[in-house]
Design a protein around this motif. Structure first.
Motif, short mmCIF file in Angstrom:
data_model
loop_
_atom_site.label_atom_id
_atom_site.label_comp_id
_atom_site.label_asym_id
_atom_site.label_seq_id
_atom_site.Cartn_x
_atom_site.Cartn_y
_atom_site.Cartn_z
N LEU B 99 -38.51 -86.00 4.47
CA LEU B 99 -37.91 -84.90 3.72
C LEU B 99 -38.61 -84.68 2.38
O LEU B 99 -38.87 -83.53 1.98
CB LEU B 99 -36.43 -85.21 3.49
N ILE B 100 -38.92 -85.77 1.67
CA ILE B 100 -39.41 -85.64 0.28
C ILE B 100 -40.76 -84.93 0.19
O ILE B 100 -40.91 -84.02 -0.63
CB ILE B 100 -39.42 -87.03 -0.39
N PRO B 101 -41.77 -85.25 1.04
CA PRO B 101 -43.04 -84.52 0.92
C PRO B 101 -42.86 -83.02 1.12
O PRO B 101 -43.52 -82.21 0.44
CB PRO B 101 -43.90 -85.10 2.05
N ALA B 151 -46.55 -87.01 5.08
CA ALA B 151 -45.47 -86.61 5.97
C ALA B 151 -45.50 -87.38 7.28
O ALA B 151 -44.47 -87.54 7.93
CB ALA B 151 -45.55 -85.11 6.25
N VAL B 152 -46.68 -87.90 7.65
CA VAL B 152 -46.79 -88.62 8.91
C VAL B 152 -45.99 -89.93 8.88
O VAL B 152 -45.52 -90.40 9.91
CB VAL B 152 -48.28 -88.88 9.24
N TYR B 153 -45.77 -90.49 7.67
CA TYR B 153 -45.06 -91.77 7.58
C TYR B 153 -43.64 -91.68 8.13
O TYR B 153 -43.19 -92.59 8.83
CB TYR B 153 -45.01 -92.26 6.13
N GLY B 154 -42.93 -90.58 7.77
CA GLY B 154 -41.55 -90.45 8.22
C GLY B 154 -41.46 -90.53 9.73
O GLY B 154 -40.69 -91.32 10.28
N ILE B 155 -42.31 -89.76 10.42
CA ILE B 155 -42.26 -89.69 11.88
C ILE B 155 -42.70 -91.02 12.50
O ILE B 155 -42.08 -91.56 13.41
CB ILE B 155 -43.14 -88.53 12.36
N ALA B 174 -47.69 -88.56 17.40
CA ALA B 174 -47.60 -87.80 16.15
C ALA B 174 -48.69 -88.21 15.18
O ALA B 174 -49.37 -87.35 14.61
CB ALA B 174 -46.24 -88.03 15.50
N SER B 175 -48.89 -89.53 15.04
CA SER B 175 -49.86 -89.94 14.03
C SER B 175 -51.26 -89.53 14.45
O SER B 175 -52.04 -89.06 13.61
CB SER B 175 -49.77 -91.44 13.76
N ALA B 176 -51.59 -89.66 15.75
CA ALA B 176 -52.92 -89.23 16.19
C ALA B 176 -53.11 -87.74 15.96
O ALA B 176 -54.14 -87.30 15.46
CB ALA B 176 -53.11 -89.57 17.66
N GLN B 177 -52.08 -86.96 16.28
CA GLN B 177 -52.18 -85.52 16.15
C GLN B 177 -52.33 -85.10 14.69
O GLN B 177 -53.19 -84.29 14.34
CB GLN B 177 -50.92 -84.89 16.74
N MET B 178 -51.49 -85.67 13.81
CA MET B 178 -51.51 -85.23 12.43
C MET B 178 -52.79 -85.65 11.73
O MET B 178 -53.35 -84.90 10.94
CB MET B 178 -50.28 -85.74 11.69
#
Lengths: 174, 410
Positions: B99-101, B151-155, B174-178
């Motif tokens: 949320l924060i980023p 933002a990737v950290y949250g997911i 998600a991390s690979a994609q982002m």
């Protein structure tokens, strides 16, 4: 702009307080990186250490270096660490197989490295002070990299490219 | 205070009214963003319904406008479940990390201010002047890139800490994609920065001031714009790039195990990210609040109106994508990012760089274009040849050993 001024005192005081607060968090987190048995938690503590480094850069007025620290180390390097951990050993909770027998050598290496780096920093900078009157150092950094240090910069770029190609060659078997 | 010295609010003494204006801007920006999320959720459901020949939410409030509020209250009172095997602290932390980023990025978006006559400076009560953006740090757009990489950290952590395999698969995807699409996103931003010659979002908007001809349609309006739009959609994990939560494959993806208010926070973050990404696109490529001021006495109104209008176009575009495009397969996703978007945006940045140097040195611009076209043709055919060779190799390996470790997708 005619009313009471609330930030007229020496800005060095809050800067010093902030420095020591952030430094305390960094030292604690750095200690937890090597003592926690949960690999993912270790990576997250490392994020705290690196975020502290970025915050210290911003305190020194080097906001470009600070945000690059976030972008490169927190946003890319640790994400890849976590990615690797999740792909290989993603179990939750403490991992008892985390090696502890080489603790002594690791501590010795750490202390020696600390000594060498302290000596290097004190030897090079001695009692120089940083001029913080400049509004933004981003332009200066850009000029320095692409004028004065263009040859080392390009050399490092080629080195990174070589590492990248090497990684692909090693990883691909076909 | 030298870090934010660009904003006229911080020139001179730092008094109580300066502090009040700063706090006011933060509170108003946060409230506006929350309201726009409420609206965006309703808007998306309504437009998707229209496009699918359904009615959509129409019970709570006029035209169902309060449906999101009702859903939020409902989620708030649901039982908050934490899986037995979860890492409790990280599980609780993850929703806030996503949320924060989303909110921090919105801080650098100029939402108003007359750039034509007044360089975006807006007079405030009490004799102060300010820009209509929460902060204008000299690093500007880099903050956006840094936040989108955070933002990737949250997911990622949500998926890992759930202690369950579908969320874990979702977060690895998600991390690979982002990480893959961040490179294309960054290169598209570089093209804008070459034109504006500043990192500050205020300066970027100011450089596009003076009507549509100054929006750099040739330099940034075609290649970087579309690369940014595609890579931005992938960063948001929105359809057609929503492999992270592909329902048919992964139940709910990274937030499968989340319920109650924690799920609501992820939902909020997703839509807040959509609004923020649209705002960033408007700022970088479409002149932000620039636009004709039709009535002089309403000079404060029109810039914000134009900004909102442009924002709305992109909010609609994202919903349109969702209703129209089928989800990509994972290998198609990686091919699009690495083999198309990154080479194209990198080539365009090199071309813009050559043009910029050519202008300084007085080179012939036709010669620059010709040389660039030649270099692009050579580099492009080399890339295509390399991709085809790799494909042929893999096809041969698959033929020799159909059960081998090379995988079926080539």
């Amino acid at each position: 702009m005619t009313d009471a001024v609330i930030l007229a005192y020496d800005p060095e005081v809050p800067r010093q307080i902030a420095f020591f607060l952030i430094a305390a968090v960094m030292v604690f987190s750095a200690f937890r990186v090597v003592t926690t048995k949960n690999v993912v938690h270790a990576a997250l503590y490392l994020v705290l250490v690196l975020a502290g480094v970025a915050a210290q850069f911003i305190l020194l007025g080097a906001e470009f270096v600070g945000v690059t620290q976030v972008l490169v180390y927190i946003g890319a390097v640790i994400v890849l660490f976590l990615f690797g951990i999740m792909l290989t050993r993603a179990e939750l909770g403490d991992d008892e197989s985390v090696a502890t027998e080489r603790r002594g050598m690791a501590a010795l290496t750490g202390v020696l490295l600390f000594g060498v780096m302290t000596y290097a920093v004190v030897d090079v900078f001695d009692d120089q002070t940083i001029d913080r009157t400049e509004a933004s150092t981003t332009g200066q950094i850009g000029d320095a990299i692409f004028k004065e240090y263009i040859i080392p910069f390009e050399a490092v770029s080629v080195l990174l490219l070589a590492a990248l190609i090497g990684a692909i060659v090693i990883a691909r078997k076909d | 205070m030298m870090l934010f010295a660009a904003d006229p609010l911080l020139v001179g003494d730092f008094g109580w009214d300066t502090l009040a204006i700063m706090l006011g801007k933060v509170v108003i920006a946060f409230a506006l963003l929350m309201l726009s999320v409420l609206f965006m959720v309703w808007f998306e459901r309504k437009v998707v319904s229209d496009l699918q020949n359904r009615i959509g939410p129409n019970r709570a409030g006029p035209w169902g406008l309060l449906q999101t509020l009702a859903d939020g209250i409902k989620l708030f009172f649901k039982e908050d479940l934490v899986p037995n095997k979860a890492d409790r602290f990280v599980f609780g932390l993850a929703p806030y990390l996503s949320l924060i980023p989303a909110f921090l990025t919105f801080a650098i978006v100029p939402v108003g201010g007359d750039f034509t006559n007044n360089n975006g400076v807006v007079p405030m009560p009490g004799g102060e002047q300010t820009y209509l953006q929460v902060a204008d740090p000299p690093i500007g757009v880099l903050l956006f890139l840094a936040m989108s990489s955070l933002a990737v950290y949250g997911i990622m952590l949500a998926g890992w800490s759930s202690g369950s395999k579908y969320p874990l698969l979702g977060s690895v995807r998600a991390s690979a994609q982002m990480v893959s699409y961040e490179a294309a996103l960054g290169l598209a931003v570089v093209a804008v920065l070459i034109q504006s010659e500043s990192l500050s979002s205020h300066d970027i908007v100011a450089a596009q001031q003076g009507g549509i001809v100054n929006w750099n349609f040739f330099a940034t309006g075609v290649v970087p714009f579309f690369v940014f739009l595609i890579a931005g959609t992938a960063e948001l994990n929105r359809p057609p790039f929503d492999l992270v939560e592909a329902e048919q494959e992964l139940v709910g993806g990274f937030h499968t195990e989340y319920s109650s208010i924690r799920f609501a926070l992820f939902f909020l973050a997703e839509f807040m990210n959509t609004v923020t990404m649209s705002a960033i696109i408007v700022t970088l490529f479409l002149g932000g609040p620039n636009g004709p001021i039709l009535i002089d006495s309403l000079g404060w109104f029109f810039p914000t109106f134009w900004f909102m209008l442009k924002l709305f176009v992109f909010l609609f575009t994202f919903v349109w994508f969702r209703a129209t495009l089928p989800r990509l397969r994972y290998d198609q996703l990686m091919d699009l990012g690495w083999k198309l978007l990154i080479p194209i945006s990198l080539g365009w940045v090199l071309f813009l760089g050559a043009q910029s140097i050519g202008r300084d040195r007085g080179w012939n611009s036709i010669a620059i274009v010709a040389v660039t076209a030649l270099v692009f043709a050579v580099a492009g055919s080399l890339l295509v040849a390399a991709i085809n060779t790799a494909k042929a190799d893999r096809a041969r390996a698959l033929e020799e050993d159909p059960e081998g470790a090379h995988g079926r997708f080539t």
